[in-house]
Every structure is written in structure tokens, then in C-alpha cells.
Motif scaffolding. Structure first.
Motif, PDB file in Angstrom:
ATOM      1  N   ASN A 190      41.870  39.004  36.498  1.00  0.00           N
ATOM      2  CA  ASN A 190      42.550  40.170  37.033  1.00  0.00           C
ATOM      3  C   ASN A 190      41.781  40.853  38.161  1.00  0.00           C
ATOM      4  OD1 ASN A 190      40.458  41.384  35.648  1.00  0.00           O
ATOM      5  ND2 ASN A 190      41.776  42.247  34.026  1.00  0.00           N
ATOM      6  N   LYS A 191      40.567  40.365  38.419  1.00  0.00           N
ATOM      7  CA  LYS A 191      39.809  40.916  39.540  1.00  0.00           C
ATOM      8  C   LYS A 191      40.182  40.230  40.862  1.00  0.00           C
ATOM      9  CE  LYS A 191      35.756  42.026  36.700  1.00  0.00           C
ATOM     10  NZ  LYS A 191      34.318  41.785  36.510  1.00  0.00           N
ATOM     11  N   ILE A 192      40.913  39.124  40.775  1.00  0.00           N
ATOM     12  CA  ILE A 192      41.291  38.360  41.972  1.00  0.00           C
ATOM     13  C   ILE A 192      42.716  38.712  42.359  1.00  0.00           C
ATOM     14  CG2 ILE A 192      41.716  36.051  42.897  1.00  0.00           C
ATOM     15  CD1 ILE A 192      39.505  35.041  41.048  1.00  0.00           C
ATOM     16  N   ASP A 193      42.899  39.062  43.619  1.00  0.00           N
ATOM     17  CA  ASP A 193      44.238  39.382  44.122  1.00  0.00           C
ATOM     18  C   ASP A 193      44.949  38.148  44.644  1.00  0.00           C
ATOM     19  OD1 ASP A 193      46.278  41.415  45.129  1.00  0.00           O
ATOM     20  OD2 ASP A 193      45.750  40.331  46.977  1.00  0.00           O
ATOM     21  N   HIS A 194      44.229  37.279  45.368  1.00  0.00           N
ATOM     22  CA  HIS A 194      44.829  36.058  45.912  1.00  0.00           C
ATOM     23  C   HIS A 194      43.720  35.081  46.305  1.00  0.00           C
ATOM     24  CE1 HIS A 194      43.937  38.417  49.578  1.00  0.00           C
ATOM     25  NE2 HIS A 194      43.804  37.230  50.167  1.00  0.00           N
ATOM     26  N   PHE A 195      44.151  33.875  46.709  1.00  0.00           N
ATOM     27  CA  PHE A 195      43.232  32.839  47.158  1.00  0.00           C
ATOM     28  C   PHE A 195      43.542  32.443  48.601  1.00  0.00           C
ATOM     29  CE2 PHE A 195      43.540  32.375  42.573  1.00  0.00           C
ATOM     30  CZ  PHE A 195      42.208  32.250  42.196  1.00  0.00           C
ATOM     31  N   ALA A 248      38.243  32.908  46.617  1.00  0.00           N
ATOM     32  CA  ALA A 248      38.995  33.973  45.973  1.00  0.00           C
ATOM     33  C   ALA A 248      38.797  35.276  46.734  1.00  0.00           C
ATOM     34  CB  ALA A 248      38.540  34.131  44.526  1.00  0.00           C
ATOM     35  N   CYS A 249      39.839  36.114  46.737  1.00  0.00           N
ATOM     36  CA  CYS A 249      39.797  37.380  47.471  1.00  0.00           C
ATOM     37  C   CYS A 249      40.399  38.489  46.613  1.00  0.00           C
ATOM     38  CB  CYS A 249      40.586  37.285  48.776  1.00  0.00           C
ATOM     39  SG  CYS A 249      40.181  35.870  49.824  1.00  0.00           S
ATOM     40  N   ASN A 250      39.890  39.703  46.822  1.00  0.00           N
ATOM     41  CA  ASN A 250      40.602  40.872  46.322  1.00  0.00           C
ATOM     42  C   ASN A 250      40.911  41.762  47.515  1.00  0.00           C
ATOM     43  OD1 ASN A 250      38.258  42.352  46.904  1.00  0.00           O
ATOM     44  ND2 ASN A 250      37.512  42.195  44.777  1.00  0.00           N
ATOM     45  N   LYS A 251      41.368  42.953  47.275  1.00  0.00           N
ATOM     46  CA  LYS A 251      41.798  43.794  48.390  1.00  0.00           C
ATOM     47  C   LYS A 251      40.642  44.300  49.226  1.00  0.00           C
ATOM     48  CE  LYS A 251      46.040  45.220  46.074  1.00  0.00           C
ATOM     49  NZ  LYS A 251      46.851  46.355  45.561  1.00  0.00           N
ATOM     50  N   ALA A 252      39.422  44.171  48.714  1.00  0.00           N
ATOM     51  CA  ALA A 252      38.267  44.708  49.436  1.00  0.00           C
ATOM     52  C   ALA A 252      37.398  43.644  50.081  1.00  0.00           C
ATOM     53  CB  ALA A 252      37.417  45.552  48.488  1.00  0.00           C
ATOM     54  N   VAL A 253      37.261  42.486  49.435  1.00  0.00           N
ATOM     55  CA  VAL A 253      36.285  41.508  49.901  1.00  0.00           C
ATOM     56  C   VAL A 253      36.743  40.092  49.547  1.00  0.00           C
ATOM     57  CG1 VAL A 253      34.922  41.526  47.781  1.00  0.00           C
ATOM     58  CG2 VAL A 253      33.790  41.007  49.972  1.00  0.00           C
ATOM     59  N   ALA A 254      36.196  39.121  50.266  1.00  0.00           N
ATOM     60  CA  ALA A 254      36.463  37.699  49.993  1.00  0.00           C
ATOM     61  C   ALA A 254      35.192  37.034  49.490  1.00  0.00           C
ATOM     62  CB  ALA A 254      36.947  36.992  51.254  1.00  0.00           C
ATOM     63  N   GLY A 255      35.338  36.153  48.525  1.00  0.00           N
ATOM     64  CA  GLY A 255      34.187  35.454  47.978  1.00  0.00           C
ATOM     65  C   GLY A 255      33.737  34.296  48.850  1.00  0.00           C
TER      66      GLY A 255
END
Length: 310
Positions: A6-11, A61-68
């Protein structure tokens, strides 16, 4: 991933085509293509053309703030059949260049005369034997075999099919008088014509004097009561023992052979007065995959040709 996070928004998925196996190389690599905002943990990449042997993939993996960080790249091999025409064994009256072949009525005579002239220059006595007239031929690319001759105006592909399902398309010039499209074993004799032996299968178009369209195998002919299409699609299912021909535009089935291939087959082409161009390295169209499931075992076959004489 084993479960949703649930910490991941999209890939973000990146891929690029390459001719190298293994890890990506800095030199001669293509730019990464990007597919963003993938919500699930599975993704199907469609609409690809097989114009390279391998593809590199990486994902992050990405969330709304940062990309891994990107994952380690994975290299996958593309399985589509890419082939050119084998000029080393084509008939001398055929002008062959990569995926195009054209009828050249002066080609054979011109090359043979030039070759014999060089061989006999400065010599006296008996002329050189006929076998030395091949001195001007280009070296064989895919193993040695005799060049087609006589009335076998034939050229084969340079890559054998040993397994799997493959598809390619053929387009004839509008003024082409006669041509055949099919497959053959490498053992096809240098005087043999496609469809007139038990080692070759084809459909034949004749626009000379009278118009005919027929399937041929083992010197048996089955007339096809359909319009000759602008482009012919060829589907070869080696393991399933099926060779099918389609209207490449409408995907209408023209004819299907049922057989058991006992040797690797080569794409084969015959041309007289005109030319053909090929499109290779193609995925099997989804429409044809669907037709194969519904038509398998219900279409014409090589066995039906045994009841029809030429």
C-alpha cells in the motif's frame, strides 16, 4: 511482488531493443522506452515488432512523492522468424536482395558468359568444364547446396524453421506473371519446382494466358476458388504440422496443409516475370491464432491433394 504494497502508488516499466544477450551494454544501445503509471504488478507489452534479437526490461516502484531504484535489467529473447533470401543458391535468373526478389531474364546468361570468359582467358585447347562456371557465385551463407537451375526459378530463405509457430507476408508486383509461395526441405533438388515434389508445399498464382490460383504438393493440385489477395500471409506451425495461407489484409483463410514435417523447412519462393517482396520478423496475428483454434482439422489438407492430379 508476493502481495500488494500500500506504500506503492504505481510502477514504471522501461524496455529497449538490443542484439546482445545478457546485461545491457553502454555502446550501441538504443534509448529506453518508458511505460508509466502501471497500477498492477503484471503488465502485457503488445504491438511489438521483432526488429531486434533481444529486449532489456527494468522496473521501479513509485509513490506520489518519490521513485525507487530500478531493478536489475532482465534480457529476454524474441522468438519471431527474421530471414532474408538466400542469394547463394537462388536461380541465376533471379535478382535477390535481402527480402526482395525480381525476375531477370538476362541474369543467368550474362553471369555465365562473364564467368566463362574469365576462366578461358589466356588458355588454349578444350574449354573449361561446366562445373567451373560457378566461380563467380557468391559464397554460400547457410551451408552448401546446389543453385537452382533449369525452369526452377526458385529462391529459399536463409533461416530454417525447426520448431514453433511463425508468420511472414509476401506481396507480388502487379505485373508478376507467375509465382509460388510456400516452404520446402533443404533437400529440394536444383531442378525441382515448388509443389511438384513431396518435399515442398506451396500456393501458386498464374497470370499468364489464363488466371489460376491453386495449392500444390507432391505434384498434386487443388484449385482455389477465391480471389488472389494483394498480400499473402504464411503461417507455419512446425510442431503442429500445419502450413496455412491467408489474405494478409482480411485474414481470410485461403488454404491449409496438414502434414508431419520430418526435417527443418525453409521458406520458398518461385518467381517468373515479376517480383516479390517479403515482410518477416512478425508476430502471429491474434486473428490467425483464433482461426487456427477453430479451423484446425476442418480445412483442406495435403491428403486431399492426393485425389487431385495436375
Amino acid at each position: 511482488m508476493p502481495e500488494e504494497d500500500n506504500k506503492i502508488d504505481h510502477f514504471t516499466l522501461e524496455y529497449r531493443k538490443t542484439n546482445f544477450d545478457g546485461l545491457p551494454r553502454v555502446k550501441d544501445e538504443r534509448c529506453w522506452e518508458i511505460i508509466d503509471n502501471i497500477k498492477g504488478t503484471e503488465y502485457t507489452l503488445s504491438g511489438l515488432k521483432f526488429d531486434a534479437k533481444y529486449m532489456n526490461f527494468r522496473v521501479r516502484a513509485c509513490n506520489k512523492a518519490v521513485a525507487g531504484e530500478y531493478s536489475d535489467p532482465v534480457t529476454l529473447e524474441t522468438k519471431a522468424l527474421n530471414f532474408n533470401l538466400d542469394n547463394s543458391s537462388s536461380h541465376l535468373n533471379l535478382k535477390v536482395e535481402d527480402t526482395c526478389v525480381e525476375w531477370d531474364p538476362t541474369g543467368g546468361k550474362g553471369q555465365e558468359t562473364k564467368s566463362k570468359g574469365k576462366e578461358n582467358k589466356g588458355r588454349s585447347g578444350t574449354p573449361s568444364p561446366k562445373r567451373t562456371s560457378v566461380g563467380s557465385r557468391p559464397p554460400a551463407v547457410r551451408g552448401s547446396r546446389d543453385r537452382f537451375t533449369g525452369e526452377s526459378y526458385t529462391v529459399l530463405g536463409d533461416t530454417a524453421i525447426e520448431n514453433g509457430q511463425h508468420y511472414w507476408e509476401v506481396k507480388a508486383q502487379k505485373d508478376c506473371k507467375s509465382y509460388s509461395v510456400g516452404v520446402a526441405y533443404k533437400t529440394l533438388g536444383k531442378f525441382d519446382q515448388l509443389g511438384k515434389t513431396n518435399t515442398s508445399w506451396c500456393i501458386h498464382v498464374n497470370n499468364w494466358l489464363q488466371n489460376t490460383f491453386a495449392a500444390k504438393h507432391n505434384n498434386k493440385v487443388k484449385a482455389l476458388d477465391v480471389t488472389v489477395p494483394e498480400k499473402i500471409g504464411v503461417f507455419c506451425d512446425f510442431d503442429g504440422g500445419q502450413l496455412s495461407f491467408y489474405d494478409a489484409n482480411s485474414k481470410q483463410l485461403l488454404y491449409s496443409f496438414k502434414t508431419k514435417f520430418t526435417q527443418p523447412v525453409l521458406p520458398g519462393f518461385m518467381v517468373w516475370c515479376g517480383g516479390l517482396s517479403l515482410n518477416t520478423g512478425m508476430q502471429v496475428p491474434s486473428a490467425i491464432r483464433t482461426l487456427q483454434k477453430s479451423e484446425n482439422g476442418m480445412t483442406g489438407s495435403s491428403s486431399s491433394l492426393n485425389n487431385v492430379t495436375q
